[in-house]
Each structure stands twice: as structure tokens, then as C-alpha cells.
Design a protein around this motif. Structure first.
Motif, PDB file in Angstrom:
ATOM      1  N   PRO A 152       8.303  46.907  90.999  1.00  0.00           N
ATOM      2  CA  PRO A 152       9.302  46.830  89.922  1.00  0.00           C
ATOM      3  C   PRO A 152       9.535  48.159  89.208  1.00  0.00           C
ATOM      4  N   HIS A 153      10.790  48.402  88.786  1.00  0.00           N
ATOM      5  CA  HIS A 153      11.008  49.424  87.765  1.00  0.00           C
ATOM      6  C   HIS A 153      10.720  48.745  86.420  1.00  0.00           C
ATOM      7  N   PRO A 154      10.675  49.491  85.319  1.00  0.00           N
ATOM      8  CA  PRO A 154      10.251  48.880  84.051  1.00  0.00           C
ATOM      9  C   PRO A 154      11.074  47.640  83.668  1.00  0.00           C
ATOM     10  N   GLY A 155      12.367  47.627  83.957  1.00  0.00           N
ATOM     11  CA  GLY A 155      13.203  46.467  83.634  1.00  0.00           C
ATOM     12  C   GLY A 155      12.780  45.245  84.435  1.00  0.00           C
ATOM     13  N   GLU A 156      12.522  45.454  85.714  1.00  0.00           N
ATOM     14  CA  GLU A 156      12.077  44.332  86.560  1.00  0.00           C
ATOM     15  C   GLU A 156      10.688  43.859  86.126  1.00  0.00           C
ATOM     16  N   PHE A 157       9.824  44.794  85.795  1.00  0.00           N
ATOM     17  CA  PHE A 157       8.480  44.422  85.323  1.00  0.00           C
ATOM     18  C   PHE A 157       8.584  43.592  84.038  1.00  0.00           C
ATOM     19  N   LEU A 189       4.351  50.141  89.559  1.00  0.00           N
ATOM     20  CA  LEU A 189       5.253  50.193  88.408  1.00  0.00           C
ATOM     21  C   LEU A 189       5.938  51.567  88.415  1.00  0.00           C
ATOM     22  N   LYS A 190       7.234  51.546  88.755  1.00  0.00           N
ATOM     23  CA  LYS A 190       7.948  52.790  89.027  1.00  0.00           C
ATOM     24  C   LYS A 190       8.376  53.504  87.752  1.00  0.00           C
ATOM     25  N   GLY A 191       8.859  54.741  87.933  1.00  0.00           N
ATOM     26  CA  GLY A 191       9.281  55.586  86.828  1.00  0.00           C
ATOM     27  C   GLY A 191       8.506  56.897  86.884  1.00  0.00           C
ATOM     28  N   ASN A 192       8.716  57.739  85.891  1.00  0.00           N
ATOM     29  CA  ASN A 192       7.975  58.990  85.819  1.00  0.00           C
ATOM     30  C   ASN A 192       6.470  58.682  85.837  1.00  0.00           C
ATOM     31  N   GLY A 216      20.736  55.430  91.705  1.00  0.00           N
ATOM     32  CA  GLY A 216      20.700  54.220  92.528  1.00  0.00           C
ATOM     33  C   GLY A 216      20.396  54.520  93.987  1.00  0.00           C
ATOM     34  N   GLY A 217      19.511  53.730  94.559  1.00  0.00           N
ATOM     35  CA  GLY A 217      19.179  53.853  95.973  1.00  0.00           C
ATOM     36  C   GLY A 217      17.810  54.454  96.239  1.00  0.00           C
ATOM     37  N   THR A 218      17.276  55.214  95.284  1.00  0.00           N
ATOM     38  CA  THR A 218      15.979  55.858  95.534  1.00  0.00           C
ATOM     39  C   THR A 218      14.847  54.826  95.610  1.00  0.00           C
ATOM     40  N   GLY A 219      15.012  53.715  94.917  1.00  0.00           N
ATOM     41  CA  GLY A 219      14.011  52.643  95.004  1.00  0.00           C
ATOM     42  C   GLY A 219      14.036  51.998  96.388  1.00  0.00           C
ATOM     43  N   ASP A 220      15.222  51.897  96.965  1.00  0.00           N
ATOM     44  CA  ASP A 220      15.335  51.343  98.323  1.00  0.00           C
ATOM     45  C   ASP A 220      14.621  52.267  99.317  1.00  0.00           C
ATOM     46  N   LEU A 246       4.520  60.677  98.646  1.00  0.00           N
ATOM     47  CA  LEU A 246       5.447  61.453  99.497  1.00  0.00           C
ATOM     48  C   LEU A 246       6.903  61.266  99.066  1.00  0.00           C
ATOM     49  N   HIS A 247       7.248  60.070  98.629  1.00  0.00           N
ATOM     50  CA  HIS A 247       8.591  59.800  98.102  1.00  0.00           C
ATOM     51  C   HIS A 247       8.877  60.763  96.947  1.00  0.00           C
ATOM     52  N   GLY A 248       7.936  60.889  96.031  1.00  0.00           N
ATOM     53  CA  GLY A 248       8.103  61.827  94.918  1.00  0.00           C
ATOM     54  C   GLY A 248       8.113  63.275  95.397  1.00  0.00           C
TER      55      GLY A 248
HETATM   56  N1  APR Z   1      10.857  60.709  87.308  1.00  0.00           N
HETATM   57  C1  APR Z   1      10.225  60.369  88.429  1.00  0.00           C
HETATM   58  N2  APR Z   1      10.620  59.342  89.235  1.00  0.00           N
HETATM   59  C2  APR Z   1      11.682  58.639  88.869  1.00  0.00           C
HETATM   60  C3  APR Z   1      12.407  58.936  87.692  1.00  0.00           C
HETATM   61  C4  APR Z   1      11.938  60.027  86.884  1.00  0.00           C
HETATM   62  N3  APR Z   1      12.550  60.383  85.736  1.00  0.00           N
HETATM   63  N4  APR Z   1      13.434  58.059  87.598  1.00  0.00           N
HETATM   64  C5  APR Z   1      13.367  57.262  88.667  1.00  0.00           C
HETATM   65  N5  APR Z   1      12.310  57.594  89.439  1.00  0.00           N
HETATM   66  C6  APR Z   1      11.891  56.949  90.707  1.00  0.00           C
HETATM   67  C7  APR Z   1      11.128  55.658  90.448  1.00  0.00           C
HETATM   68  O1  APR Z   1       9.759  55.886  90.298  1.00  0.00           O
HETATM   69  C8  APR Z   1      11.471  54.866  91.718  1.00  0.00           C
HETATM   70  O2  APR Z   1      10.650  55.254  92.790  1.00  0.00           O
HETATM   71  O3  APR Z   1      13.050  56.564  91.448  1.00  0.00           O
HETATM   72  C9  APR Z   1      12.902  55.259  91.993  1.00  0.00           C
HETATM   73  C10 APR Z   1      13.937  54.329  91.352  1.00  0.00           C
HETATM   74  O4  APR Z   1      13.775  53.023  91.826  1.00  0.00           O
HETATM   75  P1  APR Z   1      14.666  51.806  91.247  1.00  0.00           P
HETATM   76  O5  APR Z   1      14.683  51.860  89.779  1.00  0.00           O
HETATM   77  O6  APR Z   1      14.211  50.580  91.922  1.00  0.00           O
HETATM   78  O7  APR Z   1      16.136  52.231  91.707  1.00  0.00           O
HETATM   79  P2  APR Z   1      17.069  51.587  92.815  1.00  0.00           P
HETATM   80  O8  APR Z   1      16.545  50.300  93.297  1.00  0.00           O
HETATM   81  O9  APR Z   1      17.327  52.587  93.836  1.00  0.00           O
HETATM   82  O10 APR Z   1      18.362  51.315  91.982  1.00  0.00           O
HETATM   83  C11 APR Z   1      19.343  50.466  92.509  1.00  0.00           C
HETATM   84  O11 APR Z   1      18.122  48.512  91.676  1.00  0.00           O
HETATM   85  O12 APR Z   1      17.085  47.141  90.118  1.00  0.00           O
HETATM   86  C12 APR Z   1      18.257  47.467  90.758  1.00  0.00           C
HETATM   87  O13 APR Z   1      20.105  46.897  89.481  1.00  0.00           O
HETATM   88  C13 APR Z   1      19.248  47.947  89.755  1.00  0.00           C
HETATM   89  O14 APR Z   1      21.312  48.942  90.501  1.00  0.00           O
HETATM   90  C14 APR Z   1      19.955  49.126  90.441  1.00  0.00           C
HETATM   91  C15 APR Z   1      19.393  49.132  91.825  1.00  0.00           C
END
Ligand code: APR
Ligand code: MG
Length: 280
Positions: A152-157, A189-192, A216-220, A246-248
Motif C-alpha cells: 500500500p501507499h499511505p492512502g491505501e494503508f 508501506l510505500k513512500g519516501n 502514476g505508474g511507478t507503483g505498478d 532496486l526500484h528506488g
Molecule cells: N520518494 C521516494 N519514493 C517515492 C516518492 C518519494 N517522494 N513518492 C513516491 N515514491 C514511490 C513509492 O515508494 C512507490 O514505490 O513511488 C511508488 C508509488 O507507488 P503508488 O503510490 O502505488 O503509485 P501508482 O500505483 O503507480 O499510482 C497509480 O495507484 O493507488 C492508485 O489511484 C492511485 O492513480 C493512482 C495509481
């Protein structure tokens, strides 16, 4: 909750990356199943399938809707397909053997996805649950032996736990650990500084990545990389942690020569060959 949270470092990546043995063959690295993409979100299937096939997998089967397949073929002729795989999975489950599976990128949170998720949970293989499928998880995975990996990203979590995004962001490590234990699932738990928490209390902070990934798309791409890494690593923990790292690291390579505003998610897979080589 007293366990120390350490960083998953370059040194640890170097020590744990698998080697492609001389006598190995595609069967050595396993077949992954990716359930992703729908008519309105075809790109998620493209991005995640490219990332999976760049990440050490032996073979990939993409279960996606019929109209999405022609858009993947020109950019990834190596993949094979399970036509309308989500529908078949939801009604009949899977008969074929897979090393690992992932479900969610580019799927709307609908009942069919919930049914498909339950069929995958019956299989004794590592399973990544992302995006649309995260909205449909059960209240616990306590019966499952193989790992379930939630990304999950923080919103999904926040939606999974009922904890506000603000509170999540103020206690990322503690909450990821707490819920990994509660759900009996690995939580990425994704994000910085992505937190990876295992149900036994072990947790790691990821030091790579930057705001170029805020698109958008980097989570995929992450989900695809995790699937590939789970297929080629013997130790699933190493597969997950190395995939996140490695993704980062791909994004870190990008900003060395390019503006952080400009990264496209599918380009992470184009950066991976050199980034991965650097750690071998
Ligand atoms: N620093 C480091 N990593 C980051 C940062 C940041 N500031 N911002 C984002 N990331 C990384 C996260 O850690 C994660 O690996 O980018 C990726 C983002 O993943 P998601 O939030 O899942 O994005 P994504 O799925 O590609 O977005 C598309 O997902 O939840 C849905 O509706 C949402 O339209 C959105 C869609
Ligand atoms: Mg996402």
C-alpha cells in the motif's frame, strides 16, 4: 514492538542477490503469474509486466483482459497470456503451477477481484497484493503458510487500517510492524523511505528512491519487480527487500542525469539492467 528497524543497505543487497548459474534454465527461475490491467487501465499491465520480466523471472504469464493484450505484445513480446485471466481466476481458480503471483495493478476494486484474490490465496505460493486488490483483502491472512505481500501507499494503508493518512505518516514503522503482525502479512508501506515489515516483527527502511517516483505508474513497476525478484530469489525476504531497493535505485540513477520531473514509470525497467549490474 521492541525490535530495531535497520536500513536495507547496499552491502546487504550485494550479499543477497541471486547469481544466474551456468547450468540454469528458465525453469530454475520459475513462472510468475501477474493479474493486472483492464480496459480503462491498460498501462498498468504493460508497466508491471515489463518490470517483472526485467527482474530475473524465468517466464511470465499475464492474466489480463483481451483488449489489453495487443498493447503489451509490441513492447514485451516475451510474455505469454491468460486471456481474460481475471474472470477465469475468479470463477475457476488456477490449475497451472506458479512460483509466485501478483494481483492488482490497473484493476478496479470490484467483486470479481475479491473472488480472484481468494482463489490465489488458496495456493501455497508467495502472493503480492497491490492497488485495486488491496481494497478487497480479508481481515487476516492467519491461515496462510506462504507469504502475502501487501504494497500500500499511505492512502491505501489508511483505508486498510482505518488510521488517518496523517497518523500513518507520523508513525510509519510502528504502524507497518503492528499491522504486519495483526494481518499476518508482509507490509511494504510505500513512500519516501519505504518500510518493509514482516509479521514476526522484523522491519527494514529502504534508503533508495526519490521524488521522481511521485508519478502514476511507478507503483505498478514496483509490483512487477517484486514478482520477478520473488521468482529468482530463494529467500523471499531478500527478494522483497532487494526489489524495493532496486526500484528506488533506478530512480536515483535517473536523477543523476535527468530532471526529477521527467521520469516515466516504464523507464524504470529500462534503467534496471545497469542498476542491477552495479550491485552484482
Ligand atoms: N520518494 C521516494 N519514493 C517515492 C516518492 C518519494 N517522494 N513518492 C513516491 N515514491 C514511490 C513509492 O515508494 C512507490 O514505490 O513511488 C511508488 C508509488 O507507488 P503508488 O503510490 O502505488 O503509485 P501508482 O500505483 O503507480 O499510482 C497509480 O495507484 O493507488 C492508485 O489511484 C492511485 O492513480 C493512482 C495509481
Ligand atoms: Mg499503486
Amino acid at each position: 514492538m521492541n525490535e530495531k528497524t535497520t536500513a536495507w543497505t547496499e552491502e546487504k543487497v550485494r550479499k543477497t542477490l541471486p547469481v544466474r548459474g551456468e547450468d540454469s534454465h528458465k525453469g530454475t527461475y520459475g513462472t510468475g503469474l501477474l493479474i493486472a490491467g483492464s480496459t480503462d487501465m491498460p498501462g498498468a499491465a504493460i508497466i508491471s509486466s515489463q518490470a517483472a520480466m526485467r527482474s530475473g523471472i524465468g517466464k511470465l504469464v499475464v492474466g489480463t483482459s483481451e483488449d489489453v493484450i495487443p498493447s503489451i505484445v509490441p513492447v514485451l513480446p516475451e510474455a505469454t497470456y491468460w486471456r481474460n485471466g481475471l474472470d477465469h481466476l475468479a470463477s475457476d481458480g488456477i490449475q497451472q503451477e506458479f512460483r509466485a503471483a501478483a494481483i492488482g495493478p490497473g484493476l478496479p476494486p470490484e467483486e470479481k477481484v475479491e473472488k480472484a484474490l481468494h482463489k490465489l490465496l488458496e495456493k501455497d505460493i508467495p502472493l503480492i497484493v497491490d492497488a485495486g486488490a488491496l481494497e478487497k483483502i480479508p481481515s487476516t491472512f492467519s491461515d496462510r503458510k506462504s507469504p502475502v505481500i501487501l504494497t500500500p501507499h499511505p492512502g491505501e494503508f489508511s483505508r486498510i487500517t482505518g488510521v488517518s493518512v496523517e497518523k500513518v505518516q507520523n508513525a510509519r514503522v510502528e504502524l507497518a510492524k503492528e499491522w504486519a503482525e495483526k494481518l499476518n502479512a508482509v507490509i511494504v508501506l510505500k513512500g519516501n523511505n519505504t518500510v518493509t515489515a514482516f509479521p514476526d516483527g522484523e522491519a527494514f527502511l529502504n534508503p533508495t528512491g526519490n521524488a521522481a517516483l511521485a508519478k502514476g505508474g511507478t507503483g505498478d513497476a514496483l509490483t512487477g519487480m517484486l514478482l520477478g525478484m520473488l521468482c529468482c530469489h530463494e529467500n523471499y525476504r531478500h527478494g522483497i527487500l532487494n526489489g524495493v531497493y532496486l526500484h528506488g535505485a533506478c530512480a536515483d540513477k535517473w536523477v543523476k542525469e535527468n530532471s526529477a520531473h521527467t521520469l516515466l514509470a516504464h523507464e524504470l525497467s529500462e534503467l534496471l539492467p545497469q542498476v542491477l549490474r552495479h550491485f552484482e
